[in-house]
Design a protein around this motif. Structure first.
Motif, PDB file in Angstrom:
ATOM      1  N   ALA A  61      50.065  53.230  63.342  1.00  0.00           N
ATOM      2  CA  ALA A  61      49.443  52.825  64.600  1.00  0.00           C
ATOM      3  C   ALA A  61      48.875  51.406  64.518  1.00  0.00           C
ATOM      4  O   ALA A  61      48.895  50.668  65.507  1.00  0.00           O
ATOM      5  N   GLN A  62      48.371  51.029  63.368  1.00  0.00           N
ATOM      6  CA  GLN A  62      47.812  49.692  63.213  1.00  0.00           C
ATOM      7  C   GLN A  62      48.888  48.627  63.394  1.00  0.00           C
ATOM      8  O   GLN A  62      48.712  47.660  64.134  1.00  0.00           O
ATOM      9  N   ALA A  63      50.023  48.799  62.725  1.00  0.00           N
ATOM     10  CA  ALA A  63      51.116  47.835  62.830  1.00  0.00           C
ATOM     11  C   ALA A  63      51.666  47.781  64.252  1.00  0.00           C
ATOM     12  O   ALA A  63      51.964  46.699  64.774  1.00  0.00           O
ATOM     13  N   THR A  64      51.778  48.928  64.888  1.00  0.00           N
ATOM     14  CA  THR A  64      52.293  48.982  66.263  1.00  0.00           C
ATOM     15  C   THR A  64      51.376  48.248  67.226  1.00  0.00           C
ATOM     16  O   THR A  64      51.808  47.453  68.055  1.00  0.00           O
ATOM     17  N   ALA A  65      50.066  48.528  67.132  1.00  0.00           N
ATOM     18  CA  ALA A  65      49.097  47.881  68.018  1.00  0.00           C
ATOM     19  C   ALA A  65      49.083  46.376  67.805  1.00  0.00           C
ATOM     20  O   ALA A  65      48.995  45.604  68.772  1.00  0.00           O
ATOM     21  N   SER A 100      41.165  47.125  61.350  1.00  0.00           N
ATOM     22  CA  SER A 100      41.327  48.533  61.723  1.00  0.00           C
ATOM     23  C   SER A 100      41.434  48.642  63.235  1.00  0.00           C
ATOM     24  O   SER A 100      40.786  47.877  63.962  1.00  0.00           O
ATOM     25  N   VAL A 101      42.228  49.582  63.710  1.00  0.00           N
ATOM     26  CA  VAL A 101      42.338  49.822  65.150  1.00  0.00           C
ATOM     27  C   VAL A 101      40.985  50.244  65.706  1.00  0.00           C
ATOM     28  O   VAL A 101      40.619  49.914  66.832  1.00  0.00           O
ATOM     29  N   GLY A 102      40.206  50.951  64.908  1.00  0.00           N
ATOM     30  CA  GLY A 102      38.903  51.421  65.341  1.00  0.00           C
ATOM     31  C   GLY A 102      37.932  50.306  65.673  1.00  0.00           C
ATOM     32  O   GLY A 102      36.955  50.527  66.392  1.00  0.00           O
ATOM     33  N   ALA A 103      38.182  49.103  65.169  1.00  0.00           N
ATOM     34  CA  ALA A 103      37.321  47.968  65.463  1.00  0.00           C
ATOM     35  C   ALA A 103      37.605  47.386  66.839  1.00  0.00           C
ATOM     36  O   ALA A 103      36.845  46.559  67.336  1.00  0.00           O
ATOM     37  N   VAL A 104      38.706  47.841  67.470  1.00  0.00           N
ATOM     38  CA  VAL A 104      39.119  47.295  68.765  1.00  0.00           C
ATOM     39  C   VAL A 104      38.988  48.320  69.882  1.00  0.00           C
ATOM     40  O   VAL A 104      38.548  47.988  70.986  1.00  0.00           O
ATOM     41  N   ASP A 105      39.375  49.569  69.612  1.00  0.00           N
ATOM     42  CA  ASP A 105      39.442  50.555  70.695  1.00  0.00           C
ATOM     43  C   ASP A 105      38.103  51.211  71.027  1.00  0.00           C
ATOM     44  O   ASP A 105      38.022  52.060  71.915  1.00  0.00           O
ATOM     45  N   GLY A 106      37.046  50.836  70.313  1.00  0.00           N
ATOM     46  CA  GLY A 106      35.726  51.374  70.629  1.00  0.00           C
ATOM     47  C   GLY A 106      35.402  52.697  69.974  1.00  0.00           C
ATOM     48  O   GLY A 106      34.281  53.196  70.106  1.00  0.00           O
ATOM     49  N   THR A 140      30.776  48.187  61.676  1.00  0.00           N
ATOM     50  CA  THR A 140      30.536  49.580  62.042  1.00  0.00           C
ATOM     51  C   THR A 140      31.619  50.493  61.477  1.00  0.00           C
ATOM     52  O   THR A 140      31.335  51.602  61.006  1.00  0.00           O
ATOM     53  N   VAL A 141      32.871  50.012  61.498  1.00  0.00           N
ATOM     54  CA  VAL A 141      33.972  50.796  60.938  1.00  0.00           C
ATOM     55  C   VAL A 141      33.806  50.934  59.431  1.00  0.00           C
ATOM     56  O   VAL A 141      34.019  52.010  58.857  1.00  0.00           O
ATOM     57  N   VAL A 142      33.443  49.853  58.761  1.00  0.00           N
ATOM     58  CA  VAL A 142      33.232  49.894  57.308  1.00  0.00           C
ATOM     59  C   VAL A 142      32.107  50.864  56.963  1.00  0.00           C
ATOM     60  O   VAL A 142      32.211  51.645  56.007  1.00  0.00           O
ATOM     61  N   ALA A 143      31.026  50.831  57.733  1.00  0.00           N
ATOM     62  CA  ALA A 143      29.917  51.749  57.498  1.00  0.00           C
ATOM     63  C   ALA A 143      30.368  53.205  57.655  1.00  0.00           C
ATOM     64  O   ALA A 143      29.922  54.088  56.915  1.00  0.00           O
ATOM     65  N   ALA A 144      31.281  53.440  58.587  1.00  0.00           N
ATOM     66  CA  ALA A 144      31.793  54.799  58.798  1.00  0.00           C
ATOM     67  C   ALA A 144      32.560  55.291  57.579  1.00  0.00           C
ATOM     68  O   ALA A 144      32.482  56.476  57.224  1.00  0.00           O
ATOM     69  N   VAL A 145      33.292  54.406  56.927  1.00  0.00           N
ATOM     70  CA  VAL A 145      34.017  54.780  55.705  1.00  0.00           C
ATOM     71  C   VAL A 145      33.040  55.259  54.634  1.00  0.00           C
ATOM     72  O   VAL A 145      33.231  56.295  53.985  1.00  0.00           O
TER      73      VAL A 145
END
Length: 264
Positions: A61-65, A100-106, A140-145
């Motif tokens: 999904a990352q490469a596609t986006a 990460s896609v999560g850093a863009v899609d909210g 925020t994404v890194v903290a989630a990891v």
């Protein structure tokens, strides 16, 4: 405090009444002089710092986006429809997608090659770790990891008040925090993070000085272990382009300083 000019042996212990240090500096012609002192030579008693770059490929999904957003930008450019504010916004999204896609899609859901590599690094840690990002959403994404791994996490970004940032740093230095995640814009002032011996650059700042300062925060007086900087770089992306530009800029600055040395 006494002050000894670097080019003479006279030690200045005070000034005449009515004369400021600015007046003294101007009278000495200090504005036309500068002194370069290489940190590794002056502070040779500090533990060594090693550097590691981990290059990663986007997939799924990352490469596609990333491909879709890049394609839309090119299409708009060819159609002549792109305006300055939209191009900047889309470029930022490309840089975030490289993390990460999560850093863009909210959703801030950690996914992608960088997040997979980060998990492995955090699982294998032996001491507190510092992670740096350029974007708040990426932090925020890194903290989630880290939270997924059951680690104690603290995040410093623009939403955190100045006094609260100081408290977070104190907790980190007291080994009460496993992973400190921060953005360069909010951690650009001098600070000490010697509880960590590893700094993971998930992203880099376009300002070379911020990156240099950040790696030195773990390598200060009080650090008794060898230190390490790890860069996570996404191949074939704006992330990789930024790394190359920063390296080229560093080479140019080094050559300029060397050339000036030859003239003095």
């Amino acid at each position: 405090e006494p002050w000894r000019p670097p080019w003479v042996g006279t030690e200045v212990r005070g000034l005449r009444p009515g004369v400021s240090w600015d007046d003294f500096a101007a009278g000495c012609g200090l504005e036309s002089r500068w002194l370069r002192r290489e940190m590794d030579l002056v502070l040779d008693e500090l533990p060594a710092m090693s550097y590691q770059t981990i290059e990663l490929d986007m997939a799924g999904a990352q490469a596609t986006a990333y491909r879709q957003l890049r394609k839309s930008m090119v299409a708009e450019l060819e159609a002549g429809l792109l305006v300055s504010w939209s191009s900047g916004d889309q470029f930022v999204k490309l840089a975030q997608l490289a993390t990460s896609v999560g850093a863009v899609d909210g959703t801030f859901k950690p996914s992608g090659a960088k997040m997979d590599a980060l998990r492995e690094l955090l699982v294998g840690r032996s001491r507190p770790v510092v992670c740096f990002t350029h974007f708040r959403s990426s932090a925020t994404v890194v903290a989630a990891v880290a939270r997924e791994l059951g680690l104690v996490v603290a995040q410093v970004d623009g939403s955190v008040a100045q006094d609260e940032r100081a408290t977070i740093i104190q907790r980190f230095q007291a080994f009460e925090v496993d992973v400190l995640v921060g953005t360069f814009a909010t951690m650009s002032e001098s600070m000490t993070l010697t509880a960590a011996d590893t700094a993971i650059f998930v992203e880099r700042s376009p300002r070379a000085l911020y990156n240099f300062q950040a790696e030195r925060w773990i390598r200060r007086f009080g650090q008794d272990r060898s230190t390490r900087r790890i860069d996570l770089v996404t191949r074939q992306s704006v992330d990789e382009c930024l790394v190359q530009r920063l390296a080229a800029k560093g080479d140019q600055e080094t050559k300029l300083v060397e050339a000036l040395d030859l003239l003095t």
